[in-house]
Design a protein around this motif. Structure first.
Motif, PDB file in Angstrom:
ATOM      1  N   ARG A 170      -7.075   2.167  -3.338  1.00 52.72           N
ATOM      2  CA  ARG A 170      -5.995   1.848  -2.408  1.00 52.72           C
ATOM      3  C   ARG A 170      -6.209   0.441  -1.870  1.00 52.72           C
ATOM      4  O   ARG A 170      -7.327   0.051  -1.536  1.00 52.72           O
ATOM      5  CB  ARG A 170      -5.955   2.844  -1.249  1.00 52.72           C
ATOM      6  N   LYS A 171      -5.108  -0.292  -1.737  1.00 49.90           N
ATOM      7  CA  LYS A 171      -5.221  -1.674  -1.268  1.00 49.90           C
ATOM      8  C   LYS A 171      -5.797  -1.743   0.135  1.00 49.90           C
ATOM      9  O   LYS A 171      -6.535  -2.671   0.467  1.00 49.90           O
ATOM     10  CB  LYS A 171      -3.857  -2.368  -1.327  1.00 49.90           C
ATOM     11  N   ARG A 172      -5.451  -0.771   0.993  1.00 53.17           N
ATOM     12  CA  ARG A 172      -5.936  -0.867   2.364  1.00 53.17           C
ATOM     13  C   ARG A 172      -7.455  -0.685   2.454  1.00 53.17           C
ATOM     14  O   ARG A 172      -8.060  -1.052   3.455  1.00 53.17           O
ATOM     15  CB  ARG A 172      -5.230   0.144   3.278  1.00 53.17           C
ATOM     16  N   ALA A 217     -10.056  -7.421  -8.083  1.00 51.57           N
ATOM     17  CA  ALA A 217      -9.065  -8.460  -7.801  1.00 51.57           C
ATOM     18  C   ALA A 217      -9.106  -8.815  -6.323  1.00 51.57           C
ATOM     19  O   ALA A 217      -9.327  -7.953  -5.466  1.00 51.57           O
ATOM     20  CB  ALA A 217      -7.674  -7.976  -8.172  1.00 51.57           C
ATOM     21  N   ALA A 218      -8.887 -10.067  -6.011  1.00 52.14           N
ATOM     22  CA  ALA A 218      -8.799 -10.495  -4.619  1.00 52.14           C
ATOM     23  C   ALA A 218      -7.442 -10.089  -4.061  1.00 52.14           C
ATOM     24  O   ALA A 218      -6.400 -10.418  -4.624  1.00 52.14           O
ATOM     25  CB  ALA A 218      -8.988 -12.004  -4.513  1.00 52.14           C
ATOM     26  N   ILE A 219      -7.452  -9.347  -2.948  1.00 51.73           N
ATOM     27  CA  ILE A 219      -6.234  -8.878  -2.296  1.00 51.73           C
ATOM     28  C   ILE A 219      -6.325  -9.243  -0.823  1.00 51.73           C
ATOM     29  O   ILE A 219      -7.350  -9.010  -0.178  1.00 51.73           O
ATOM     30  CB  ILE A 219      -6.062  -7.350  -2.441  1.00 51.73           C
ATOM     31  N   VAL A 220      -5.262  -9.800  -0.286  1.00 55.62           N
ATOM     32  CA  VAL A 220      -5.209 -10.169   1.121  1.00 55.62           C
ATOM     33  C   VAL A 220      -4.064  -9.422   1.786  1.00 55.62           C
ATOM     34  O   VAL A 220      -2.941  -9.407   1.280  1.00 55.62           O
ATOM     35  CB  VAL A 220      -5.013 -11.686   1.298  1.00 55.62           C
ATOM     36  N   PRO A 280     -11.348   4.370   5.484  1.00 55.56           N
ATOM     37  CA  PRO A 280     -12.701   4.058   5.031  1.00 55.56           C
ATOM     38  C   PRO A 280     -12.796   2.956   3.984  1.00 55.56           C
ATOM     39  O   PRO A 280     -11.919   2.771   3.149  1.00 55.56           O
ATOM     40  CB  PRO A 280     -13.168   5.383   4.427  1.00 55.56           C
ATOM     41  N   ALA A 281     -13.885   2.222   4.073  1.00 53.35           N
ATOM     42  CA  ALA A 281     -14.307   1.293   3.026  1.00 53.35           C
ATOM     43  C   ALA A 281     -15.825   1.378   2.982  1.00 53.35           C
ATOM     44  O   ALA A 281     -16.477   1.468   4.031  1.00 53.35           O
ATOM     45  CB  ALA A 281     -13.865  -0.130   3.331  1.00 53.35           C
ATOM     46  N   THR A 282     -16.384   1.395   1.797  1.00 50.53           N
ATOM     47  CA  THR A 282     -17.837   1.542   1.689  1.00 50.53           C
ATOM     48  C   THR A 282     -18.565   0.247   1.998  1.00 50.53           C
ATOM     49  O   THR A 282     -19.720   0.254   2.417  1.00 50.53           O
ATOM     50  CB  THR A 282     -18.231   2.040   0.288  1.00 50.53           C
TER      51      THR A 282
END
Length: 237
Positions: A37-39, A66-69, A17-19
């Protein structure tokens, strides 16, 4: 590379899930203020090219994050990896993605002397079981479209938990945890057996993501018939 690695990546996005989810310039941007969680809080890049990184950074900056790729199959995305490194993104969380057919995993796993039940939602009993085995219940899991939440018990007491979520013929395995006093006694295989049986009934294959610094888990899954699909890591600015 396994031919269906891209299918697994899409299923991984769909089963966690992501909101907030937005598509910008070919990027899939995920943010979830409820989950650390990063995912749930990382950007999935387009299959080709490196354009649009600035938009990614604007998306996360607007949310105070933070920007995470997530760089999947980094052997094929050296251009993206290099572009991110040049912008100051550090590499973290190298992860192996593994897969297996469900029915052979059912056969390979011993039920053990545990009662394993699958619940259809993150109700009070599952959340309490997660805490009882030493885990931290995570909010927002009720957003999963099709999932089962496993509780392994012995003598009426929770000793292990796990979560299984299906999308487009792939069933992801998440949140496997065993009480410290019961580790190495077959709890995980009992939980996995129950989840694999559910996936088999749906006609779904299994996949999981295990960090590369967890060799014990990787050996366990390999012994049960899981094979490597591909790898990924994160780049964090």
């Amino acid at each position: 590379m396994v031919p269906f690695s891209a299918e697994i990546d899409r299923a991984a996005v769909a089963t966690w899930p992501a909101t907030t989810v937005e598509r910008v310039d070919g990027w899939l941007l995920r943010h979830c203020e409820l989950l650390n969680r990063k995912r749930s809080n990382s950007a999935v890049p387009p299959e080709r090219g490196v354009d649009g990184i600035e938009r990614v950074e604007e998306f996360y900056a607007a949310r105070g994050a933070a920007a995470i790729v997530q760089v999947s199959r980094p052997d094929r995305r050296a251009d993206l990896d290099a572009a991110l490194a040049e912008r100051g993104y550090r590499l973290t969380g190298p992860t192996e993605v593994m897969f297996a057919e469900a029915e052979p995993v059912v056969d390979a796993c011993s039920a053990g002397e545990f009662d394993v039940r699958l619940e259809e939602s993150t109700g009070p009993s599952w959340l309490a079981a997660v805490e009882a085995v030493g885990g931290t219940p995570e909010p927002s899991l009720d957003r999963l479209p099709r999932a089962r939440f496993a509780i392994a018990s012995r003598g009426g007491l929770p000793v292990g938990v796990g979560m299984f979520a299906e999308s487009a013929g792939w069933c992801g395995i998440y949140g496997m945890a065993t009480h410290p006093d019961w580790r190495g006694r077959g709890v995980a295989t009992g939980v996995l057996r129950a989840g694999a049986r559910w996936a088999s009934e749906l006609g779904a294959r299994l996949f999981l993501q295990v960090e590369e610094d967890n060799p014990g888990a990787r050996r366990l899954y390999a012994a049960l018939g899981f094979r490597t699909a591909h790898h990924y890591h994160y780049r964090v600015r």
